[in-house]
Design a protein around this motif. Structure first.
Motif, short mmCIF file in Angstrom:
data_model
loop_
_atom_site.label_atom_id
_atom_site.label_comp_id
_atom_site.label_asym_id
_atom_site.label_seq_id
_atom_site.Cartn_x
_atom_site.Cartn_y
_atom_site.Cartn_z
N THR A 324 0.91 -1.00 0.04
CA THR A 324 0.11 0.02 0.00
C THR A 324 0.88 1.17 0.00
OG1 THR A 324 -1.57 -1.25 1.58
CG2 THR A 324 -2.14 1.13 1.32
N LEU A 333 -2.31 3.84 -3.83
CA LEU A 333 -2.29 2.67 -4.93
C LEU A 333 -1.92 1.25 -3.97
CD1 LEU A 333 -1.98 1.57 -7.64
CD2 LEU A 333 0.49 1.82 -7.47
N SER A 335 -1.59 -3.01 -4.21
CA SER A 335 -1.22 -4.04 -4.84
C SER A 335 -1.47 -5.56 -3.96
CB SER A 335 -0.05 -4.16 -5.46
OG SER A 335 0.42 -5.27 -6.10
N PHE A 373 -4.62 -4.85 -8.68
CA PHE A 373 -4.19 -3.32 -8.45
C PHE A 373 -5.33 -2.50 -8.40
CE2 PHE A 373 -0.68 -5.19 -11.06
CZ PHE A 373 0.49 -4.89 -10.24
N ARG A 374 -5.28 -1.50 -7.17
CA ARG A 374 -6.42 -0.82 -7.05
C ARG A 374 -5.96 0.71 -6.54
NH1 ARG A 374 -8.39 -3.71 -3.19
NH2 ARG A 374 -7.87 -2.30 -1.49
N LEU A 375 -6.37 1.55 -7.24
CA LEU A 375 -6.19 3.07 -6.98
C LEU A 375 -7.35 3.78 -6.38
CD1 LEU A 375 -3.86 5.31 -7.50
CD2 LEU A 375 -5.21 5.90 -9.79
#
Length: 764
Positions: A324, A333, A335, A373-375
């Motif tokens: 993070t 971001l 992962s 992946f997250r933004l």
């Protein structure tokens, strides 16, 4: 800035049991229910601010209700059904009547399980016994815009406890009836102050069997021999970056438990002739009669044939890396990288009698890889995230069946060997836009692409049950072994739209519509036409290996979240209606079975959750669900027989289920405190088979009573507790076998009888 580990631990700790709470620290003049923090929408939010029907269960609540695994969690969560993982097909999940038929190694669960954000493709079996769990969130309705893999009817998200900045540890030992012995341990160590933290947890569980097999004289049904371990390492090299590495293991060497029979044409005939042991019919007792006997023409002889030992050997190992990074104050971001493997070997006598009708040995090796992946971003008006995920599963399955020995003692032995591979990719996102100080609009979108392949490698040259590739007929009516290999892909776009409005500081209402999608797949076990008068006799008709298409659901839901009476009453509710299209079904074609899209279904219902803090130390809660779900079309096989009727109930979908809990804390001054917890869970009348109308599959409503009484020392280091589950010793059906139904043997497993025990723990 990223939350420090001790602050994160505090946030998770706020997710207290829905049945118990201390006074709210912000209310110095009175007491109130503490805030529950959830991550249902991939962001930390108060439960009361989330426009989703979600049930949050804390680790404390799981302990108080004696929940050992996810099937126990379902007992105290209305609308949720999870079959016992202590069997070959264990861990199947149904929510609000939405579940999956098992077509083989390429089918997906309708209700997925996530462990610390990682998708569990093999479901509840990959989670194992619940150990060092901080919280479980049960999300109802399609959740595809929030998760990286299919969540067509809901999701079960398990969050384990993160490492913290304090030195702490716990040892808990226990014992109970049927020789139960448990040991649990946890240690939390800050290796480098404010930078590197380690948390280690482990448990063992051993129990003798409670079910006797009169054919062998052994009381080994439902024996348990399990151990679990988990290591978490958290590194925060800077204030903006944290890296969490998790490795977990579990090994189960259980006894799968014996089947009994309820009836069926063959069972009724054998019983009428006095040729069936009473233990075989003892579905409400603790005996069974699993054997390999047969007729020699005049009398019963045995055992003979190919016996099974009813052992379950399951090994699971998983590794996950979560990174993070706070790019700035407005962007984060995340992962999540994971690898998990499952290896299992299970043997079962499926017919539930002393005769060798069908014995099954199944072996599975599965590897799962996932990357997400997250933004996440935020501004004054907009809170959003966008994610991308990739998932791959490689499955090698083998099933060895012995069957047909009832008349001569010489069984047919056949083997099915199937390799399956799944690849799934998704782009998903969710945004909350504040129209003003009281109204928000949430919009989500998910784009999915799934590709699957399967190869049938059955070794026998000619099979009666498991066909060889040479028995697969092509469109021209000639054998076509190439049909043993299948490959297909599916894609979908599913939206979510929700509006929520804060009527007052304490009451929020919401309404929305969402869609869910589950990819198609293949039938892993195409069956042979054994009708001697059929033109395809001895072969598998063309089309049996054709892929089936995806399922699609549209869910409409409206509800409210409220905190009333100066914070002492929490009352949440929702009403919903869903429409299911292209249901994946096993459909008969003469004497063969094919998987295809053959139905539709609708459901409507009400969910209510309430908790009332009567005094600072006494609370009562009630969770209730009403459901009316039914098929919308007749499903007819090739000979005109109706498999499913329009208006027929879905399986595992009782019209009412509810949970009532009482929690009382008695302060004892310097002697510590005494706590009593009672929980009553009721499941209404239901059918266990949505594709058959026979009364034999129906089960009357029942209630399960559990209790726990514990003493805690004044320094909160020592705890002594006594507990019990199913205290009234209710007779319940855990699951139906299903495999031998068409042979005239309808078999079942019964639920666990009364269990009780004591625990002693020391915490430092």
């Amino acid at each position: 800035m990223r939350l420090a580990p001790n602050r994160l631990a505090l946030a998770i700790a706020l997710a207290t049991s829905p049945l118990y709470s201390h006074a709210n620290e912000s209310d110095f003049e009175g007491f109130a229910i503490e805030e529950v923090v959830v991550t249902a929408q991939k962001r930390e939010q108060s439960l009361q601010d989330v426009p989703i029907a979600v049930t949050a269960l804390s680790g404390d609540f799981l302990q108080q209700t004696g929940s050992v695994n996810l099937s126990d969690v379902a007992n105290v969560t209305p609308g949720l059904n999870i079959s016992n993982t202590q069997s070959e097909g264990g861990g199947g999940i149904t929510m609000r009547g939405i579940g999956s038929n098992d077509f083989g190694y390429s089918s997906d669960p309708s209700i997925p399980v996530y462990l610390d954000g990682v998708y569990m493709g093999s479901g509840a079996a990959l989670v194992g016994d619940l150990m060092d769990v901080a919280q479980i969130e049960v999300l109802k309705g399609p959740q595809g815009t929030l998760f990286g893999r299919n969540a067509v009817g809901g999701a079960v998200s398990v969050t384990t406890t993160r490492p913290g900045n304090d030195v702490e540890g716990q040892v808990r030992i226990g014992g109970g009836n049927y020789g139960l012995r448990t040991v649990k341990g946890m240690a939390n160590l800050p290796l480098i102050e404010d930078e590197l933290y380690l948390r280690v947890s482990g448990s063992t569980r051993n129990r003798d069997g409670w079910q006797e097999n009169v054919s062998t004289g052994e009381r080994d049904g439902y024996e348990q021999d399990r151990w679990n371990g988990r290591v978490k390492l958290l590194w925060t090299p800077t204030d903006e970056l944290e890296i969490e590495l998790t490795s977990d293991w579990q090994h189960e060497q259980d006894h799968a438990g014996y089947f009994n029979v309820l009836g069926g044409a063959a069972v009724d005939s054998l019983n009428g002739l006095g040729l069936l042991s009473p233990a075989a019919l003892d579905a409400k007792g603790k005996t069974a009669s699993a054997g390999n006997a047969f007729f020699d023409g005049a009398s019963i002889v045995g055992p003979d044939g190919s016996g099974v030992d009813h052992e379950l050997d399951r090994k699971v190992r998983g590794n996950a890396l979560k990174v993070t990074w706070d790019i700035n104050e407005d962007l984060t971001l995340t992962s999540i990288t994971s690898y998990r493997e499952l290896k299992s070997a299970i043997s079962e006598d499926n017919d539930g009698t002393e005769y060798l009708v069908l014995n099954v040995r199944s072996f599975l090796a599965n590897e799962e890889y996932s990357q997400e992946f997250r933004l996440n971003g935020s501004s004054d008006k907009l809170d959003w995230f966008v994610g991308v995920s990739a998932y791959r599963s490689d499955v090698d399955g083998q099933v060895n069946d012995s069957f047909g020995a009832i008349f001569n003692g010489a069984p047919f032995d056949e083997t099915a060997i199937v390799h399956g591979q799944t690849e799934s990719y998704a782009l998903f996102g969710d945004a909350i836009y504040a129209l003003n100080d009281t109204t928000n609009i949430t919009f989500g979108l998910r784009a999915s692409y799934d590709t699957k392949s399967q190869e049938i490698k059955n070794p026998q040259a000619f099979g009666l049950l498991f066909a060889s590739p040479n028995q697969l007929l092509g469109a021209d009516g000639n054998p076509d072994p190439s049909l043993a290999k299948s490959r297909e892909n599916w894609d979908d776009i599913s939206p979510r739209l929700v509006v929520d409005h804060q009527i007052s500081e304490d009451v929020m209402v919401f309404a929305g519509v969402s869609q869910g999608y589950k990819s198609g797949g293949f039938n892993s076990f195409p069956t042979v036409d054994i009708d001697a008068l059929s033109p395809t006799y001895g072969f598998v008709p063309f089309g049996s290996t054709e892929p089936f298409d995806e399922e699609k659901i549209t869910n409409y839901e409206a509800g409210f979240k409220s905190t009333l009476m100066d914070g002492r009453l929490r009352l949440n509710g929702s009403v919903y209606y869903y429409d299911f299209e292209d249901l994946q079904f096993l459909v008969g074609n003469g004497t063969t079975i094919t998987a295809q899209n053959a139905g539709s279904a609708t459901g409507k219902g009400i969910d209510i959750e309430a908790m009332f803090l009567i005094t600072e130390n006494l609370s009562i809660s009630a969770n209730m669900g009403w459901l009316d779900s039914e098929y919308g079309d007749d499903v007819i096989d090739s000979d005109g027989s109706v498999i499913v009727s329009d208006g027929q109930d879905l399986a595992n979908a009782p019209s009412f289920s509810g949970n009532l809990g009482i929690d009382y804390l008695l302060p004892l001054g310097d002697m510590g405190e005494l706590r009593t917890h009672l929980n009553y869970a009721y499941t209404g009348d239901q059918t266990h088979n949505g594709s058959k109308t026979d009364k034999i599959y129906e089960e009357d409503g029942y209630g399960l009573l559990s209790a726990r009484i514990s003493w805690m020392s004044a320094d909160e280091q020592w705890e002594l507790a006594a507990w019990g589950t199913n205290l009234t010793n209710e007779d319940t059906i855990e699951s139906f076998g299903g495999v031998t139904d068409d042979f005239g043997f309808v078999s079942v497993r019964r639920g666990e009888p009364r269990m009780y025990g004591v625990e002693l723990s020391y915490t430092y």
